[in-house]
Write an enzyme that holds these catalytic residues in place. Structure first.
Site: not given
Ligand code: KIV
Length: 288
Positions: A68-69, A107, A137, A139, A206
């Site tokens: 989600d980055s 994500d 994934k 959080e 992280e």
């Molecule tokens: O969204 C992302 O890029 C991440 C990484 C920083 C692990 O969750």
């Protein structure tokens, strides 16, 4: 004599490390587990589009995270919060089309799994069905346990994410190192054990102290992938745009830049502008 011995030592250890690598046509969660068991480090990077995912996969990366980055590096948002499920599916679909070998983890965006486990499952199923991604994934630890259990029950592999969890940035207030205090470190270790127990296949840690990350990697049996968590974990992940130097102002201590693409691309564009303005481009060979 010393030089010969030294050379022998280097060749032997090189051979050992090559020998240790697991040969797999496709990376699955089982291959990642075998890597941890064999002591082979897992290399993971983000990607959000077809062209870069193709390069990253052909280079032999083990895991591609459609993170989600994307909210930051693709859409220009300040945080990861605004990206939507539809946008994540769009990015993941493009990545999956490019990938032949890597495991593609997607994500779950903010708001799609924190409310209730039914919505979490619905979002995960949409990701798996519509994008063709291989795992999701999300959080958090105990506070999202119900959602994780429900997703896992449906047969969707889940990667956990503990430590600095950017979707909670407004709760933390800053992006500084997490779990430096004993109480938070203890809670993180408990959460990691819980994630393993309920069936997550791996966990991202992280921005936490390296000593704590090492302890987690030694305590739980599933792969631990670090970002700003030191070397004593089972693998590393970086945001592709950061390690390629496409982003310029983001300079955390843990980031190693392998290229400086911001400047390189800018230089190329400058050259193009100059060639167009001076009618150097196109030349006789570049026309019909
Ligand atoms: O969204 C992302 O890029 C991440 C990484 C920083 C692990 O969750």
């Amino acid at each position: 004599m010393v030089a010969v011995l030294y050379l022998l030592l280097i060749t032997t250890s090189l051979k050992m490390s090559i020998h240790k690598r697991i040969q797999a046509k496709r990376i699955t969660t089982h291959v990642l587990q075998a890597m941890k068991n064999n002591g082979e480090k897992i290399a993971m990077l983000t990607a959000y589009d077809y062209s870069l995912a193709r390069i990253v996969d052909s280079a032999g990366i083990d895991v591609i995270l459609v993170g989600d980055s994307a909210s930051n590096v693709m859409a220009g948002h300040e945080t990861t919060l605004p990206i939507t499920l539809n946008q994540m599916i769009y990015h993941a679909t493009s990545v999956v089309k490019a990938v032949k070998r890597a495991l593609v983890v997607v994500d779950l965006p903010f708001g799609s799994y924190q409310g209730d486990s039914k919505s979490a499952l619905k979002a995960s199923i949409r990701i798996m069905k519509e994008s063709g991604g291989h795992a999701v994934k999300l959080e958090g630890g105990r506070e999202v346990k119900d959602s994780i259990v429900r997703i896992l029950k449906a047969g969707v592999p889940v990667m956990g994410h503990l430590g600095l969890t950017p979707q909670s940035i407004y709760k933390f207030g800053t992006y500084t190192v997490r779990a430096k205090e004993e109480a938070e470190a203890k809670r993180l270790l408990e959460d990691a054990k819980m994630l393993e127990e309920i069936g997550c296949f791996a966990i991202v840690l992280e921005k936490i102290p390296a000593v704590l990350a090492k302890k987690v990697a030694e305590t739980v049996n599933i792969p631990i992938i670090g970002i700003g968590a030191g070397a004593h974990v089972d693998g590393q992940v970086l945001v592709l745009h950061d390690m390629l130097g496409i982003t310029k102002d983001f300079k955390p201590r843990f980031l190693r830049r392998y290229l400086n693409l911001f400047d390189d691309i800018k230089g190329a564009v400058n050259g193009y502008i100059e060639d167009v303005k001076t009618v150097d481009f196109p030349n006789n060979k570049e026309q019909y």
